[in-house]
Design an enzyme around this catalytic site. Structure first.
Site, PDB file in Angstrom:
ATOM      1  CB  THR A   1      -8.361  -1.680 -21.840  1.00 19.14           C
ATOM      2  OG1 THR A   1      -7.034  -2.208 -21.990  1.00 19.14           O
ATOM      3  CG2 THR A   1      -8.368  -0.209 -22.197  1.00 19.14           C
TER       4      THR A   1
ATOM      5  CG  ASN B   1      -2.541  -0.938 -13.086  1.00 20.31           C
ATOM      6  OD1 ASN B   1      -2.487  -1.161 -11.882  1.00 20.31           O
ATOM      7  ND2 ASN B   1      -1.803  -1.605 -13.969  1.00 20.31           N
TER       8      ASN B   1
ATOM      9  CG  MET C   1      -0.568  -7.553  -7.006  1.00 23.71           C
ATOM     10  SD  MET C   1       0.218  -6.457  -8.220  1.00 23.71           S
ATOM     11  CE  MET C   1       1.585  -7.499  -8.700  1.00 23.71           C
ATOM     12  NE  ARG C   2      -9.176 -10.869  -8.189  1.00 18.40           N
ATOM     13  CZ  ARG C   2      -9.425 -12.168  -8.236  1.00 18.40           C
ATOM     14  NH1 ARG C   2      -8.660 -13.022  -7.582  1.00 18.40           N
ATOM     15  NH2 ARG C   2     -10.434 -12.646  -8.949  1.00 18.40           N
TER      16      ARG C   2
ATOM     17  CG  HIS D   1       2.811  -2.491 -15.044  1.00 15.40           C
ATOM     18  ND1 HIS D   1       2.494  -3.688 -14.424  1.00 15.40           N
ATOM     19  CD2 HIS D   1       3.790  -2.772 -15.925  1.00 15.40           C
ATOM     20  CE1 HIS D   1       3.256  -4.641 -14.920  1.00 15.40           C
ATOM     21  NE2 HIS D   1       4.048  -4.113 -15.837  1.00 15.40           N
TER      22      HIS D   1
ATOM     23  CB  SER E   1       3.375   2.870 -17.474  1.00 12.35           C
ATOM     24  OG  SER E   1       4.557   2.558 -18.175  1.00 12.35           O
TER      25      SER E   1
ATOM     26  N   GLY F   1       0.779  -1.236   0.000  1.00 16.56           N
ATOM     27  CA  GLY F   1       0.000   0.000   0.000  1.00 16.56           C
ATOM     28  C   GLY F   1       0.810   1.284   0.000  1.00 16.56           C
ATOM     29  CB  SER F   2       4.350   2.193  -0.610  1.00 14.66           C
ATOM     30  OG  SER F   2       4.632   1.813  -1.934  1.00 14.66           O
ATOM     31  CG  ASN F   3       2.290   3.222  -5.717  1.00 15.36           C
ATOM     32  OD1 ASN F   3       2.734   4.224  -6.257  1.00 15.36           O
ATOM     33  ND2 ASN F   3       2.900   2.038  -5.780  1.00 15.36           N
TER      34      ASN F   3
ATOM     35  CG  LEU G   1      -1.971  -8.385 -17.377  1.00 19.59           C
ATOM     36  CD1 LEU G   1      -2.652  -8.101 -16.048  1.00 19.59           C
ATOM     37  CD2 LEU G   1      -1.194  -9.687 -17.330  1.00 19.59           C
ATOM     38  CG  ASP G   2      -0.086  -4.895 -16.424  1.00 17.32           C
ATOM     39  OD1 ASP G   2      -0.764  -4.259 -15.604  1.00 17.32           O
ATOM     40  OD2 ASP G   2       0.569  -5.905 -16.125  1.00 17.32           O
TER      41      ASP G   2
ATOM     42  NE  ARG H   1     -10.503 -13.627 -14.365  1.00 12.96           N
ATOM     43  CZ  ARG H   1      -9.241 -13.801 -13.984  1.00 12.96           C
ATOM     44  NH1 ARG H   1      -8.704 -12.972 -13.124  1.00 12.96           N
ATOM     45  NH2 ARG H   1      -8.525 -14.787 -14.475  1.00 12.96           N
TER      46      ARG H   1
HETATM   47  C1  GAR Z   1       4.038  -1.293  -7.180  1.00 18.46           C
HETATM   48  O1  GAR Z   1       5.372  -1.423  -7.571  1.00 18.46           O
HETATM   49  C2  GAR Z   1       3.126  -1.290  -8.385  1.00 18.46           C
HETATM   50  O2  GAR Z   1       3.676  -0.635  -9.490  1.00 18.46           O
HETATM   51  C3  GAR Z   1       2.978  -2.762  -8.642  1.00 18.46           C
HETATM   52  O3  GAR Z   1       2.844  -3.338  -7.374  1.00 18.46           O
HETATM   53  C4  GAR Z   1       3.575  -2.553  -6.442  1.00 18.46           C
HETATM   54  C5  GAR Z   1       2.659  -2.212  -5.296  1.00 18.46           C
HETATM   55  O4  GAR Z   1       3.351  -1.572  -4.273  1.00 18.46           O
HETATM   56  N1  GAR Z   1       1.852  -3.039  -9.486  1.00 18.46           N
HETATM   57  C6  GAR Z   1       1.836  -4.008 -10.395  1.00 18.46           C
HETATM   58  O5  GAR Z   1       2.760  -4.753 -10.592  1.00 18.46           O
HETATM   59  C7  GAR Z   1       0.542  -4.101 -11.189  1.00 18.46           C
HETATM   60  N2  GAR Z   1       0.725  -4.883 -12.377  1.00 18.46           N
HETATM   61  P1  GAR Z   1       2.560  -0.849  -3.099  1.00 18.46           P
HETATM   62  O6  GAR Z   1       1.565  -1.889  -2.558  1.00 18.46           O
HETATM   63  O7  GAR Z   1       3.612  -0.503  -2.095  1.00 18.46           O
HETATM   64  O8  GAR Z   1       1.868   0.343  -3.682  1.00 18.46           O
END
Ligand code: GAR
Length: 228
Positions: free
Chosen positions: A150, A116, A99-100, A118, A145, A21-23, A153-154, A74
């Site tokens: 959509t 998102n 991550m789904r 990535h 990015s 959850g840092s983002n 995936l990514d 799903r």
């Molecule tokens: C981040 O690096 C984000 O870019 C990545 O997961 C990490 C989550 O970190 N996302 C993906 O790979 C999505 N395809 P966080 O939980 O500390 O925000």
């Protein structure tokens, strides 16, 4: 690119996160400091043990986890998750380490309202292990990015990217550690553009200030987003 005055009505945001959850925390901090015209209404997770849930609870943000195991497939899970999000009437859903893969029909209903982050310079390296794959390919540049989501995936159209050089001796761990703070700045800046109604997903791709972008915006060293 010059900042415009903040919108008067804050953009209502729901964040989805599967882990640390840092983002999410970066968005929350920017909101709390008055740097983003958003109101984070909820943090939703597919993992009941996700540390992101605790971060939200501690900040007084509504937090809930739905477990995919409680749903037959799903699509049912995704419908339930997005129905939960809809209770908060979000203008924007931010996937911040969610991550789904999301069901295509659900995504279509929320077109232009899900972004998102990535950890790669998309379209390079969708999916997992991006840092390792950059090293294995011998790339000299890595990055992150933010893109509209959509069904692919990514694969949705990119809004903005940040780049960083791959240094001699880099490992997946060192690359990830250098990239993460840049991700935080990139996500805050991209959400800011959306919240100011400057960026949207139009019929012909991502539009910035009403013009279709041909390449993603690029984050400069001072954290601004500039046209390439
Ligand atoms: C981040 O690096 C984000 O870019 C990545 O997961 C990490 C989550 O970190 N996302 C993906 O790979 C999505 N395809 P966080 O939980 O500390 O925000």
């Amino acid at each position: 690119m010059q900042p415009t005055p903040l919108a008067t009505c804050p953009c209502s945001v729901v964040v989805f996160a599967s882990g640390r959850g840092s983002n999410f925390a970066a968005l929350l901090k920017a909101q709390q400091r008055g740097k983003l015209p958003i109101r984070i209404r909820a943090l939703l997770s597919d993992k009941p043990t996700a540390p992101a849930l605790l971060l939200a609870e501690n900040a007084g943000v509504a937090a809930a986890a739905l477990s995919p195991r409680d749903y037959p497939d799903r699509a049912s899970f995704d419908r339930a998750l997005f129905a939960r999000a809809a209770e908060f009437s979000p203008d924007l859903i931010v996937l911040a380490g969610f991550m789904r893969v999301i069901d295509a029909a659900v995504i279509d209903r929320w077109r232009g309202k899900i972004i998102n982050i990535h950890p790669s310079l998309l379209p390079k390296y969708p999916g997992l292990r991006t840092h390792q794959r950059v090293l294995e390919a011998g790339d000299t540049q890595h990055g992150a990015s933010v893109h509209f989501v959509t069904a692919e995936l990514d694969g949705g159209p990119p809004i903005a990217q940040v780049r960083l050089p791959v240094l001699p001796g880099d490992t997946a761990t060192t690359l990830a550690a250098r990239l993460l703070p840049l991700e935080h700045r990139l996500l805050v800046a991209a959400v800011g553009l959306f919240a100011q109604r400057r960026v949207e997903l139009g019929a012909h791709g991502v539009e910035i200030d009403g013009r279709v972008m041909t390449t993603p915006l690029c984050m400069t060293d001072d954290g601004m987003l500039a046209a390439n």
